[in-house]
Design a protein around this motif. Structure first.
Motif, PDB file in Angstrom:
ATOM      1  N   ALA A  29       0.933  -1.083   0.093  1.00  0.00           N
ATOM      2  CA  ALA A  29      -0.068   0.067  -0.183  1.00  0.00           C
ATOM      3  C   ALA A  29       0.750   1.300   0.026  1.00  0.00           C
ATOM      4  N   ALA A  30       1.874   1.243   0.833  1.00  0.00           N
ATOM      5  CA  ALA A  30       2.857   2.541   0.877  1.00  0.00           C
ATOM      6  C   ALA A  30       3.308   2.568  -0.720  1.00  0.00           C
ATOM      7  N   THR A  31       3.675   1.459  -1.269  1.00  0.00           N
ATOM      8  CA  THR A  31       4.414   1.637  -2.418  1.00  0.00           C
ATOM      9  C   THR A  31       3.518   2.399  -3.556  1.00  0.00           C
ATOM     10  N   ARG A  32       2.089   1.710  -3.536  1.00  0.00           N
ATOM     11  CA  ARG A  32       1.133   2.034  -4.479  1.00  0.00           C
ATOM     12  C   ARG A  32       0.870   3.527  -4.419  1.00  0.00           C
ATOM     13  N   ALA A  33       0.710   4.074  -2.830  1.00  0.00           N
ATOM     14  CA  ALA A  33       0.488   5.386  -2.404  1.00  0.00           C
ATOM     15  C   ALA A  33       1.317   6.501  -3.140  1.00  0.00           C
ATOM     16  N   LEU A  34       2.496   6.086  -2.906  1.00  0.00           N
ATOM     17  CA  LEU A  34       3.764   6.821  -3.472  1.00  0.00           C
ATOM     18  C   LEU A  34       3.622   7.002  -5.169  1.00  0.00           C
ATOM     19  N   VAL A  35       3.723   5.646  -5.679  1.00  0.00           N
ATOM     20  CA  VAL A  35       3.588   5.530  -7.082  1.00  0.00           C
ATOM     21  C   VAL A  35       2.377   6.547  -7.878  1.00  0.00           C
ATOM     22  N   GLU A  36       1.093   6.254  -7.199  1.00  0.00           N
ATOM     23  CA  GLU A  36      -0.110   6.720  -7.831  1.00  0.00           C
ATOM     24  C   GLU A  36      -0.297   8.265  -7.063  1.00  0.00           C
ATOM     25  N   VAL A  98       5.175   3.511   7.344  1.00  0.00           N
ATOM     26  CA  VAL A  98       4.485   4.814   7.725  1.00  0.00           C
ATOM     27  C   VAL A  98       5.084   6.170   7.397  1.00  0.00           C
ATOM     28  N   THR A  99       6.631   5.951   7.353  1.00  0.00           N
ATOM     29  CA  THR A  99       7.539   7.281   6.885  1.00  0.00           C
ATOM     30  C   THR A  99       7.163   7.291   5.598  1.00  0.00           C
TER      31      THR A  99
END
Length: 220
Positions: A29-36, A98-99
């Protein structure tokens, strides 16, 4: 008494694997939030950390209770000690997610660089893969699988170094965003290091001897 003790060990290890799955979901989720650039998903990652923390505390208390009531020996004691370490590594990995989510929110309004985002996306995928490999190696007491983490760690380390090079090429207007992405890169790289640490616990559990797979693997 021993049957009850064995059952408690199984329950604790099952809980540890479940915590690991929560961490994998956080990395995804953290990776997808960043990419998108998905700020709602970033908020979900931050809130979801409470679930990981609750699992971390519950496992810690379970192990503490077990040690207070029982006197494990030999392989049982190694398993308890290894679970203590793995529990801590998983909680720290979730903290790095989280970071990443918080930095995604902070950098949301800045112009991004597609090359850097793609590199970070690759790092996120590798961090997720390493976490899965580490968890399976521990679950199946598979030393060969745990040792394979060293090669995977080198790949994520290379991507981290590549991120530094890419940020240095940014113009002044993108520098602030780039510096935040360097922290993101470091977080993903550290998740990989913690996965290696879990692999080391697998080797310790099987052999009774602790050894570091790589100098890059060390507590945060």
């Amino acid at each position: 008494m021993r049957v009850t003790f064995a059952e408690e060990l199984v329950e604790l290890e099952d809980a540890l694997q479940h915590e690991g799955e929560l961490v994998v979901r956080s990395i995804q989720a953290a990776t997808r939030a960043l990419v998108e650039n998905d700020l709602e998903l970033a908020d979900e990652v931050i809130a979801f950390d409470d679930d990981v923390d609750a699992r971390y505390v519950a496992i810690g208390r379970g192990i503490e209770s077990l040690l207070a009531r029982q006197t494990p020996v030999a392989s049982d004691l190694r398993l308890v000690l290894a679970m203590l370490h793995v529990n801590l590594h998983l909680e720290r990995m979730a903290d790095y997610c989280v970071t990443v989510a918080k930095l995604t929110k902070l950098a949301a309004d800045n112009a991004s660089d597609p090359k850097i985002v793609a590199n970070l996306a690759e790092m996120g995928v590798r961090a997720e893969e390493m976490t899965r490999v580490a968890l399976r190696s521990f679950q199946h007491r598979d030393i060969l699988r745990s040792e394979a983490l060293v090669e995977l760690d080198e790949l994520i380390d290379r991507a981290n170094r590549r991120a530094v090079e890419q940020v240095l090429e940014l113009d002044a207007e993108q520098r602030e965003w780039g510096l935040r992405m360097l922290v993101v890169s470091r977080c993903l790289e550290r998740i990989g290091d913690h996965a290696v640490d879990i692999g080391e616990q697998t080797a310790y559990l099987v052999t009774g001897e602790f050894r570091e797979f790589t100098d890059a693997s060390h507590p945060a």
